[in-house]
Every structure is written in C-alpha cells, then in structure tokens.
Design an enzyme around this catalytic site. Sequence first.
Site, PDB file in Angstrom:
ATOM      1  N   GLY A  43       0.814  -1.219   0.000  1.00 24.82           N
ATOM      2  CA  GLY A  43       0.000   0.000   0.000  1.00 24.82           C
ATOM      3  C   GLY A  43       0.841   1.260   0.000  1.00 24.82           C
ATOM      4  O   GLY A  43       0.559   2.218  -0.728  1.00 24.82           O
ATOM      5  N   CYS A  44       1.888   1.265   0.801  1.00 29.97           N
ATOM      6  CA  CYS A  44       2.747   2.443   0.890  1.00 29.97           C
ATOM      7  C   CYS A  44       3.540   2.648  -0.397  1.00 29.97           C
ATOM      8  O   CYS A  44       3.734   3.778  -0.841  1.00 29.97           O
ATOM      9  CB  CYS A  44       3.671   2.333   2.097  1.00 29.97           C
ATOM     10  SG  CYS A  44       2.757   2.317   3.652  1.00 29.97           S
ATOM     11  N   THR A  45       3.971   1.572  -1.015  1.00 32.82           N
ATOM     12  CA  THR A  45       4.677   1.670  -2.289  1.00 32.82           C
ATOM     13  C   THR A  45       3.751   2.245  -3.355  1.00 32.82           C
ATOM     14  O   THR A  45       4.140   3.155  -4.095  1.00 32.82           O
ATOM     15  CB  THR A  45       5.220   0.292  -2.708  1.00 32.82           C
ATOM     16  OG1 THR A  45       6.135  -0.160  -1.705  1.00 32.82           O
ATOM     17  CG2 THR A  45       5.935   0.371  -4.052  1.00 32.82           C
TER      18      THR A  45
END
Length: 150
Positions: A43-45
């Site tokens: 998700g952060c990527t």
Amino acid sequence: MLKVGDKLPEFEGVLTSGKNLSSKDLLGKWVVLFFFPKAFTPGCTNEVCSVNDNIENLKKLGVEVFGISKDKLSTQKRFKEKYDLKYELIADESGDIIKKFGISRKTGSAERKTFIIDPEGKVAYIFEKVDVKNHGKEIEQVLLSLFDRK
C-alpha cells in the site's frame, strides 16, 4: 488529530537528502505532508509511486511535498532510491511528528493520512481516507479546488 484550521505543529525532521527540515521552513508556501505506515509495503509503495507520478503537476502548482513515516533514515533513503522519488521523505524515527499530528497507531507507526498546509501554516485539508493508487491525482484535485476558493 489535527483539524482543518488548526495551526501546523512545530516539528523538526531529517530529510532523505540529509538536511534538517523545520515546520518553520514550510511557512509561506503550500505544503503536502503525507504520512504512511511503513516503507516497502504494498500500500505504501503504491501511494508514494502515485504521488511521484503526479509530482510535476504538483510542483507546477508551487506545492512542496513530503512523505513521512517512522522508518529509519537509511530505509527511507533506499525507498526513495528504489522508486526514483522526485520529492523528499522524512524519517520520523522517534515518532514525534506522528504524535504531534495525532495519528499514531498502537504500533507507533503513522496512520495513512495526508495534510495540506496553507501558506499561513494552517491545515487547509485532511485526507482521512487515501486511495493509494490515485493519491497523486486526489491531492492535485483538492489543491485546485482550494486555490479556486482563495
């Protein structure tokens, strides 16, 4: 958690460039501070890459963008390099910035929230929910609507 209209809390952080950044350095310009839980997670990527894909449009609007997580500076640097991010990340290793924004999870990492700060240093908008794959466009759309109101 901060609310729209609240003053930006005072903080200092270390950028992936190695420079220190103070909240006072942000006064006089539009700023996007987006908090993410952990570098290199899916998700952060997606989120940092979405912002990166739209960074030129955001820069044309005169906006400075910073991604913030509790990851170590060395991790943030690797994350920035791996995905060729065209903006700075802030390593909030102590979690102090996250706490000041009132978005600390039980683990100490940040909730996924984005704050748009106006030139007076006040919170102009908060993304409570983030579409990680389209966040760069979401930010641009909100900024354009905020600029229309001014």
